[in-house]
Write a protein that holds these residues in place. Structure first.
Motif: not given
Length: 603
Positions: A320-323, A329-330, A360-363, A365-371
């Motif tokens: 997600v970070n790289l794309l 759009v990821v 699927a979750l927007p990028a 939303q997913f990344m902040i959830r993991e952080i």
């Protein structure tokens, strides 16, 4: 100097781009251009334009742009050198002779391709032996049958250490090629090489031209060895730029402008069989920047369907970070019940898998959830503080202010905090107005918003398009240097063109459209402003400068009028605003007079 430059220049002079493209895409004349149905995306109304005079094409639908060489590469799915060979054969124009080093490298590659193909046929044949019966039963237990084995060219590496050498490698030279490909290994130079892939289901990695470049082997049965092992990098295989299944999925990816990324070969096979044909898997090295560069030229949206375990989540986060950095759009798919994509595909049809993708979750939303690691509105204050710290550390390296705002807004939502407070803390400016300004004030550049192009953005892109088509307009270079582009695409092109100008490179529009160092989406955004009438007078170009200045002044005058309407202004503040407004109006009037003058002189 490019050793093929003289060949390219001769092809551009002697081969008509419209006559070549017309062999594959029926074209009809419309004004100065020729138009047809775009070969790079689905459409009913022709938006694919070929400018024979300029030597380039542009699609107003999918933004594909390029010269004759780019068309051959993209349409016929070949690399640059192969495109030269195709055009040389078509035109009868000979290529320059390759250097001895280049010829030797090509010979080595061809020999490696031949060995890889022989290995593929050998592995496939093994499935029909007595030793391969156990492998066939395993594959059938996983739901793979004869047709699947044929489509994906699946084979089997026999037990034992000396099968490959006995069957395939008859000479010492062939043994060395087998070692380069990783099919054979040595413990030391004084011992004979042995088979690397033993007792393994063999999945060939095939490039977009149908050539076997590597293998991925899955262990059969229980073993202390790794479940999967893959071929090492070689002269014909770069694992950081190669996808499993891209040979089968490339057409679907280009057609849908979508791609699904999974972790392993079984996952890719499972989804592909169920009709999700735009699926690929990186191998061995995980997802890399090289993979991003491959995908971004083919797809606008990428779905990540990784395993639900810790490794899968970590891989998805990196991808997600790289794309996202490249503007792709990821979305991230969550597979129910902790299944992997292959297992899920066994019990669900195409529409159910498609529904999973759509949900699927927007990028962000997913990344902040993991952080945040599960920290939310009901968490303890200390946990929220720790989450905010992690969020800020993640955001600081980001270059785009708009990206920072998106992630801050999502972080505030997941934490149950005020966005304005979070923004103020991130900026280190407590007590500031709750309305953040996320614009780069140094350049004040406008990000691309499809369908909502401002007049300033359009004006700047038209100026860049004029400059590309008329390099003599670099006589205005000093004026352009004083101009701060509001549009990031135009700013990129100006920096690029001015650098080439200083290096005395006289590039044509067709050459610029074929440059791989320029993002393909940028090429499309500028190419759509190319004019069929390529000649632009200095007066016309100067008028664009004046129009651009007017647009900026109009925007500023609107701001001044709004500021003057505020009830709490002092008399001095109002007078200052009036003075600036009067000055701007005076400058606009002067430009209008000058514009009428140069238009009269031009007539």
């Amino acid at each position: 100097m490019n050793p093929y430059q003289s060949f390219k220049e001769r092809v551009r002079r002697e081969v008509s781009i419209d006559s070549y493209i017309n062999r594959f895409v029926p074209l009809r004349r419309m004004g100065r251009n020729l138009v047809g149905i775009c070969p790079f995306h689905n459409e009913k109304t022709p938006s694919f334009n070929v400018n024979a005079e300029g030597g380039f094409y542009h699609c107003f639908g999918c933004k594909a742009s390029g010269d004759l060489f780019r068309f051959v590469m993209d349409y016929q799915k070949v690399d640059f050198l192969k495109s030269l060979e195709i055009l040389s054969e078509y035109s009868g124009i000979p290529l320059v002779e390759r250097t001895k080093e280049e010829e030797e490298s090509e010979r080595k590659k061809e020999a490696l391709f031949q060995i890889s193909q022989k290995a593929l046929e050998y592995f496939q044949k093994n499935l029909n032996t007595a030793a391969g019966e156990l492998a066939l039963k395993y594959l059938e237990s996983r739901g793979l049958y004869a047709e699947d084995l044929k489509v994906f060219k699946i084979g089997f590496g026999l037990p034992g250490f000396g099968n490959l050498r006995a069957e395939l490698f008859k000479t010492e030279a062939e043994v060395k090629l087998g070692e380069q490909l990783g099919l054979l290994k040595r413990q030391d130079q004084n011992k004979d090489p042995y088979d690397f892939f033993r007792s393994r289901i063999m999945f060939p990695v095939i490039d977009t031209r149908g050539r076997v470049v590597a293998f991925s082997g899955r262990i059969l049965g229980e073993s202390e060895e790794a479940k999967y092992i893959n071929s090492p990098n070689s002269l014909i295989y770069d694992k950081s730029r190669t996808f499993y299944n891209l040979n089968l999925s490339q057409d679907s990816i280009r057609k849908t402008r979508e791609a699904v990324i999974v972790e392993g070969v079984f996952d890719a096979i499972g989804l592909f069989r169920k009709g999700i044909e735009f699926v690929v898997a990186p191998l061995g090295t995980g997802f890399t920047e090289g993979h991003v560069r491959i995908l971004k030229n083919m797809a606008d949206k990428v779905y990540l369907m990784m395993d639900s375990d810790k490794a899968g989540t970590k891989g998805a986060f990196r991808a997600v970070n790289l794309l996202s950095k490249e503007g792709v759009v990821v979305k991230v798919c969550h597979i129910p019940e902790g299944k992997d994509p292959f297992d899920y595909s066994l019990h669900h049809n195409k529409q159910e898998i498609r529904d999973l993708l759509e949900g699927a979750l927007p990028a962000s939303q997913f990344m902040i959830r993991e952080i945040l690691g599960g920290t939310g509105p009901t968490s303890l204050a200390e946990e929220k503080q720790a989450g905010v710290k992690k969020l800020f550390e993640f955001l600081k390296p980001m270059e785009k202010e708009t990206d920072k705002q998106v992630y801050l807004e999502e972080g505030a939502r997941q934490l149950g905090l005020s966005f304005s407070s979070l923004f103020q803390d991130f900026r280190g400016k407590p007590g500031v107005s709750s309305t953040p300004s996320v614009v780069d004030t140094k350049k004040d550049r406008t990000p691309e918003k499809p369908g909502k192009l401002s007049p300033v953005l359009i004006c700047e892109r038209k100026m860049i398009a004029m400059l590309i088509q008329n390099l003599e307009l670099f006589s205005f270079a000093d004026d352009l240097l004083s101009l701060e582009f509001r549009d990031e695409v135009s700013a990129f092109f100006w920096d690029y063109l001015y650098t080439k100008y200083l290096q005395n490179e006289n590039l044509t529009a067709a050459e610029i459209l074929s440059r791989e160092e320029i993002p393909s989406e940028y090429l499309g955004m500028i190419a759509e402003h190319f004019s069929a009438d390529v000649s632009v007078t200095p007066a016309t170009f100067k008028a664009m400068f004046l129009y651009h200045a007017d647009l900026l002044d109009d925007a500023r005058m609107e701001e001044l009028v709004k500021e003057m309407a505020k009830p709490d202004l002092t008399i001095e503040e109002k007078n200052n605003l009036l003075s600036e407004l009067s000055l701007l109006k005076s400058e606009k009037n002067k430009r209008s007079v000058y514009l009428r003058t140069i238009q009269t002189l031009e007539v």
